[in-house]
Design a protein around this motif. Structure first.
Motif, PDB file in Angstrom:
ATOM      1  N   ILE A 119      64.520  33.729 -22.417  1.00  0.00           N
ATOM      2  CA  ILE A 119      63.052  33.698 -22.452  1.00  0.00           C
ATOM      3  C   ILE A 119      62.557  33.348 -23.844  1.00  0.00           C
ATOM      4  O   ILE A 119      61.582  32.601 -24.015  1.00  0.00           O
ATOM      5  CB  ILE A 119      62.480  35.044 -21.983  1.00  0.00           C
ATOM      6  N   ASP A 120      63.231  33.852 -24.869  1.00  0.00           N
ATOM      7  CA  ASP A 120      62.852  33.536 -26.243  1.00  0.00           C
ATOM      8  C   ASP A 120      62.949  32.038 -26.504  1.00  0.00           C
ATOM      9  O   ASP A 120      62.063  31.439 -27.126  1.00  0.00           O
ATOM     10  CB  ASP A 120      63.742  34.312 -27.212  1.00  0.00           C
ATOM     11  N   LEU A 121      64.019  31.402 -26.017  1.00  0.00           N
ATOM     12  CA  LEU A 121      64.170  29.956 -26.188  1.00  0.00           C
ATOM     13  C   LEU A 121      63.033  29.206 -25.509  1.00  0.00           C
ATOM     14  O   LEU A 121      62.479  28.244 -26.060  1.00  0.00           O
ATOM     15  CB  LEU A 121      65.505  29.491 -25.625  1.00  0.00           C
ATOM     16  N   ILE A 122      62.688  29.632 -24.301  1.00  0.00           N
ATOM     17  CA  ILE A 122      61.598  28.976 -23.575  1.00  0.00           C
ATOM     18  C   ILE A 122      60.287  29.125 -24.335  1.00  0.00           C
ATOM     19  O   ILE A 122      59.505  28.169 -24.447  1.00  0.00           O
ATOM     20  CB  ILE A 122      61.493  29.561 -22.161  1.00  0.00           C
ATOM     21  N   CYS A 123      60.029  30.315 -24.871  1.00  0.00           N
ATOM     22  CA  CYS A 123      58.815  30.528 -25.651  1.00  0.00           C
ATOM     23  C   CYS A 123      58.805  29.649 -26.903  1.00  0.00           C
ATOM     24  O   CYS A 123      57.764  29.067 -27.262  1.00  0.00           O
ATOM     25  CB  CYS A 123      58.678  31.997 -26.034  1.00  0.00           C
ATOM     26  N   ARG A 124      59.935  29.540 -27.571  1.00  0.00           N
ATOM     27  CA  ARG A 124      60.020  28.667 -28.746  1.00  0.00           C
ATOM     28  C   ARG A 124      59.733  27.218 -28.369  1.00  0.00           C
ATOM     29  O   ARG A 124      59.118  26.462 -29.141  1.00  0.00           O
ATOM     30  CB  ARG A 124      61.405  28.769 -29.385  1.00  0.00           C
ATOM     31  N   PHE A 125      60.208  26.831 -27.192  1.00  0.00           N
ATOM     32  CA  PHE A 125      60.085  25.445 -26.750  1.00  0.00           C
ATOM     33  C   PHE A 125      58.662  25.110 -26.300  1.00  0.00           C
ATOM     34  O   PHE A 125      58.131  24.040 -26.624  1.00  0.00           O
ATOM     35  CB  PHE A 125      61.081  25.202 -25.613  1.00  0.00           C
ATOM     36  N   LEU A 126      58.022  25.996 -25.558  1.00  0.00           N
ATOM     37  CA  LEU A 126      56.762  25.664 -24.901  1.00  0.00           C
ATOM     38  C   LEU A 126      55.523  26.245 -25.559  1.00  0.00           C
ATOM     39  O   LEU A 126      54.410  25.800 -25.261  1.00  0.00           O
ATOM     40  CB  LEU A 126      56.807  26.134 -23.440  1.00  0.00           C
ATOM     41  N   LEU A 127      55.667  27.258 -26.403  1.00  0.00           N
ATOM     42  CA  LEU A 127      54.493  27.935 -26.958  1.00  0.00           C
ATOM     43  C   LEU A 127      54.263  27.590 -28.423  1.00  0.00           C
ATOM     44  O   LEU A 127      55.210  27.321 -29.172  1.00  0.00           O
ATOM     45  CB  LEU A 127      54.631  29.449 -26.830  1.00  0.00           C
ATOM     46  N   ARG A 128      52.997  27.641 -28.796  1.00  0.00           N
ATOM     47  CA  ARG A 128      52.592  27.597 -30.192  1.00  0.00           C
ATOM     48  C   ARG A 128      51.768  28.845 -30.460  1.00  0.00           C
ATOM     49  O   ARG A 128      51.145  29.392 -29.541  1.00  0.00           O
ATOM     50  CB  ARG A 128      51.770  26.342 -30.483  1.00  0.00           C
ATOM     51  N   PRO A 129      51.744  29.344 -31.705  1.00  0.00           N
ATOM     52  CA  PRO A 129      50.931  30.536 -31.985  1.00  0.00           C
ATOM     53  C   PRO A 129      49.499  30.361 -31.493  1.00  0.00           C
ATOM     54  O   PRO A 129      48.876  29.317 -31.698  1.00  0.00           O
ATOM     55  CB  PRO A 129      51.000  30.644 -33.511  1.00  0.00           C
ATOM     56  N   GLY A 130      49.018  31.385 -30.805  1.00  0.00           N
ATOM     57  CA  GLY A 130      47.664  31.340 -30.259  1.00  0.00           C
ATOM     58  C   GLY A 130      47.588  30.900 -28.817  1.00  0.00           C
ATOM     59  O   GLY A 130      46.532  31.062 -28.176  1.00  0.00           O
ATOM     60  N   ASP A 131      48.679  30.332 -28.258  1.00  0.00           N
ATOM     61  CA  ASP A 131      48.682  29.975 -26.842  1.00  0.00           C
ATOM     62  C   ASP A 131      48.543  31.231 -25.981  1.00  0.00           C
ATOM     63  O   ASP A 131      49.001  32.314 -26.357  1.00  0.00           O
ATOM     64  CB  ASP A 131      49.977  29.253 -26.461  1.00  0.00           C
ATOM     65  N   THR A 132      47.941  31.068 -24.818  1.00  0.00           N
ATOM     66  CA  THR A 132      47.760  32.183 -23.896  1.00  0.00           C
ATOM     67  C   THR A 132      48.890  32.214 -22.883  1.00  0.00           C
ATOM     68  O   THR A 132      49.299  31.176 -22.353  1.00  0.00           O
ATOM     69  CB  THR A 132      46.412  32.068 -23.163  1.00  0.00           C
ATOM     70  N   VAL A 133      49.392  33.422 -22.616  1.00  0.00           N
ATOM     71  CA  VAL A 133      50.439  33.633 -21.620  1.00  0.00           C
ATOM     72  C   VAL A 133      49.963  34.703 -20.649  1.00  0.00           C
ATOM     73  O   VAL A 133      49.443  35.745 -21.058  1.00  0.00           O
ATOM     74  CB  VAL A 133      51.773  34.056 -22.270  1.00  0.00           C
ATOM     75  N   LEU A 134      50.156  34.447 -19.372  1.00  0.00           N
ATOM     76  CA  LEU A 134      49.772  35.385 -18.322  1.00  0.00           C
ATOM     77  C   LEU A 134      50.989  36.212 -17.910  1.00  0.00           C
ATOM     78  O   LEU A 134      52.073  35.666 -17.691  1.00  0.00           O
ATOM     79  CB  LEU A 134      49.234  34.612 -17.118  1.00  0.00           C
ATOM     80  N   ILE A 135      50.814  37.528 -17.815  1.00  0.00           N
ATOM     81  CA  ILE A 135      51.871  38.412 -17.337  1.00  0.00           C
ATOM     82  C   ILE A 135      51.298  39.365 -16.295  1.00  0.00           C
ATOM     83  O   ILE A 135      50.082  39.504 -16.168  1.00  0.00           O
ATOM     84  CB  ILE A 135      52.524  39.213 -18.487  1.00  0.00           C
ATOM     85  N   ASP A 136      52.181  40.009 -15.559  1.00  0.00           N
ATOM     86  CA  ASP A 136      51.762  40.984 -14.561  1.00  0.00           C
ATOM     87  C   ASP A 136      51.283  42.265 -15.240  1.00  0.00           C
ATOM     88  O   ASP A 136      51.791  42.653 -16.293  1.00  0.00           O
ATOM     89  CB  ASP A 136      52.921  41.318 -13.620  1.00  0.00           C
ATOM     90  N   ASP A 137      50.328  42.919 -14.605  1.00  0.00           N
ATOM     91  CA  ASP A 137      49.801  44.186 -15.113  1.00  0.00           C
ATOM     92  C   ASP A 137      49.740  45.187 -13.957  1.00  0.00           C
ATOM     93  O   ASP A 137      48.866  45.079 -13.094  1.00  0.00           O
ATOM     94  CB  ASP A 137      48.409  43.970 -15.701  1.00  0.00           C
ATOM     95  N   PRO A 138      50.707  46.133 -13.900  1.00  0.00           N
ATOM     96  CA  PRO A 138      51.781  46.374 -14.865  1.00  0.00           C
ATOM     97  C   PRO A 138      52.910  45.350 -14.728  1.00  0.00           C
ATOM     98  O   PRO A 138      53.085  44.743 -13.671  1.00  0.00           O
ATOM     99  CB  PRO A 138      52.267  47.779 -14.495  1.00  0.00           C
ATOM    100  N   GLY A 139      53.662  45.216 -15.808  1.00  0.00           N
ATOM    101  CA  GLY A 139      54.801  44.309 -15.824  1.00  0.00           C
ATOM    102  C   GLY A 139      55.808  44.768 -16.853  1.00  0.00           C
ATOM    103  O   GLY A 139      55.547  45.706 -17.623  1.00  0.00           O
TER     104      GLY A 139
END
Length: 463
Positions: free
Chosen positions: A180-200
């Motif tokens: 998951i860290d690799l995917i975040c490094r690949f697809l995200l830039r600081p300030g990008d929004t990510v949706l997660i489950d609540d609770p998750g």
């Protein structure tokens, strides 16, 4: 006396002399031959003892001069003795309490099965096979994608659920979290929004914070994320990723329904959102539930997983299944960040254990054992007024509401003072709206200390 006990005896002798100040910091240790003669051991035993003491930092070697006392080892600080009791209850809290606690500490808040539930015999057989492996497996970096044999095995498993891909679309990683860290490094830039489950899963929050992402939650229901709110959040916040558990959701134990799965994929396509589907609990399902990756064919869904829950959390090995061009980019990123991928030793152990004839039988036995444990745990919690939000189809989590509006964080702190690690609800909730819930690992509920400590903690939190 064997060589091991003799070496230990020599080490104890030097430790006592340093501890009593008979050897002060900077003093030269007795010569190897002189100490060997006085203690009646071989010079090689003294050499080994001195080398081990040097590795501990208690003595120092000066080539051509000998060994010298480095001074007594300072007593361990409080943080080294056990988990910090006063740490803020945040997404790191449960991880640190569970990982740092003594092995004998009851941990119904942790996220793994007890050691005796794991296929240790299969791992030992795989380890014996590893002893006969080529020197390169024990000494070299692994290939950038991971061993082909293990990727082929994963591809065959995916085909059984309708995801027909080749091993070239699978990348092995050091762990599921690293995937998951690799995917975040690949697809995200600081300030990008990510949706997660609540609770998750709380570590999704912790990892996304490290990537300086903006985190938005979507309410999770008994059949998956609320599809209406999901579409609203996509339109309002334009997230780059949606990160979720498939199969048996963490922490709720809920299962994604086919209708909700199709609505999620349609909304993600309309808003150009990539979905990361963490499939780590799939093996605990009695029958497979819908998989976003299979329904989507890995067009905009990335599947990740690992073997930490079913095989070993010590033998770290994860994987990513994705579009071929994304796999190519992730390979380069993994080389840049860790110079290679999964350890060849870890991959060989995983492959050996998965190929063991008893592994499937082990999983069947664990599923049956967990079914009993879920019923037993619910029965033990019921007299305390703690009730499951739902009874999961499988897995080892019960997401439970506490009685009388008790604050789960206060209950968890009180239990920790009595030596029991719990998982309070708000660590799973980005909106901090799960303060009255607790996640219980039913496989870790057998310890007779758990229920009495929980009862006292509930009483304390209610005062």
């Amino acid at each position: 006396m064997g060589e091991g006990p003799r070496t230990a005896a020599v080490m104890d002798t030097i430790r006592r002399r340093i501890g009593s100040r008979a050897l002060a910091p900077g003093d030269r240790l007795p010569s190897i031959r002189g100490l060997a003669a006085s203690l009646g051991v071989s010079p090689s035993t003294v050499v080994e003892a001195y080398d081990r003491l040097a590795a501990e930092g208690l003595v120092r070697s000066r080539p051509g001069s000998g060994f010298y006392a480095a001074g007594p080892v300072p007593p361990p600080g409080l943080a080294e003795i056990g988990p910090r009791l006063d740490r803020a209850v945040d997404p790191f809290w449960v991880s640190r309490q569970s990982l740092d606690a003594d092995a004998a500490t009851p941990k119904p808040g942790c996220g793994w099965l007890p050691a005796e539930w794991m296929p240790n015999a299969a791992l030992r057989r795989a380890a014996r096979g590893l002893a006969r492996a080529d020197d390169a497996v024990l000494s070299y970096y692994g290939g950038t994608r991971g061993p082909l044999a293990l990727r082929r095995l994963l591809a065959r498993g995916f085909a059984g659920e309708g995801l027909d891909i080749g091993p070239d679309r699978i990348l092995l990683t050091g762990s599921g979290t690293q995937a998951i860290d690799l995917i975040c490094r690949f697809l995200l830039r600081p300030g990008d929004t990510v949706l997660i489950d609540d609770p998750g899963y709380f570590n999704f929050q912790a990892l996304l914070r490290a990537h300086r992402a903006e985190i938005v939650g979507v309410p999770y229901t008994a059949s998956g994320p609320d599809p209406d709110r999901f579409a609203e959040v996509l339109a309002a916040h334009r997230p780059r990723l949606y990160l979720t558990n498939s199969a048996l959701h963490n922490p709720t134990g809920a299962t994604l329904s086919p209708a909700v799965a199709h609505r999620l994929l349609n909304a993600a396509a309309a808003h150009d959102v990539t979905i990361v589907e963490d499939d780590i609990f799939a093996e605990f399902e009695p029958e497979p539930s819908p998989r976003l990756a299979a329904l989507d064919g890995l067009a905009r869904v990335i599947r990740v997983g690992s073997f930490s829950k079913t095989l070993s959390a010590s033998v770290r090995c994860g994987y990513v299944a994705a579009r071929e061009d994304w796999i190519e980019a992730l390979v380069d990123l993994q080389v840049a960040t860790s110079f290679g991928g999964v350890s060849p030793v870890a991959a060989a152990l995983v492959l050996g254990a998965l190929g063991d004839g008893g592994y499937r039988r082990h999983l069947d036995a664990v599923r049956r054992r967990l079914a009993r444990a879920r019923r037993d745990a619910a029965a033990r919690l019921d007299p305390l007024g703690i009730r499951p939000w739902l009874m999961p189809r499988g897995g080892f989590y019960l997401w439970c509401r506490l009685p009388g509006g008790r604050d789960a964080a206060s209950v968890a702190r009180a239990a920790l003072r009595d030596g029991v690690v719990l998982a309070p609800g708000d660590v799973f909730s980005v909106s901090r709206t799960a303060g009255g819930f607790m996640r219980f690992n039913v496989a870790q509920m057998d310890d007779p200390r758990v229920v009495p400590v929980l009862e006292r903690a509930l009483a304390t939190a209610g005062d």
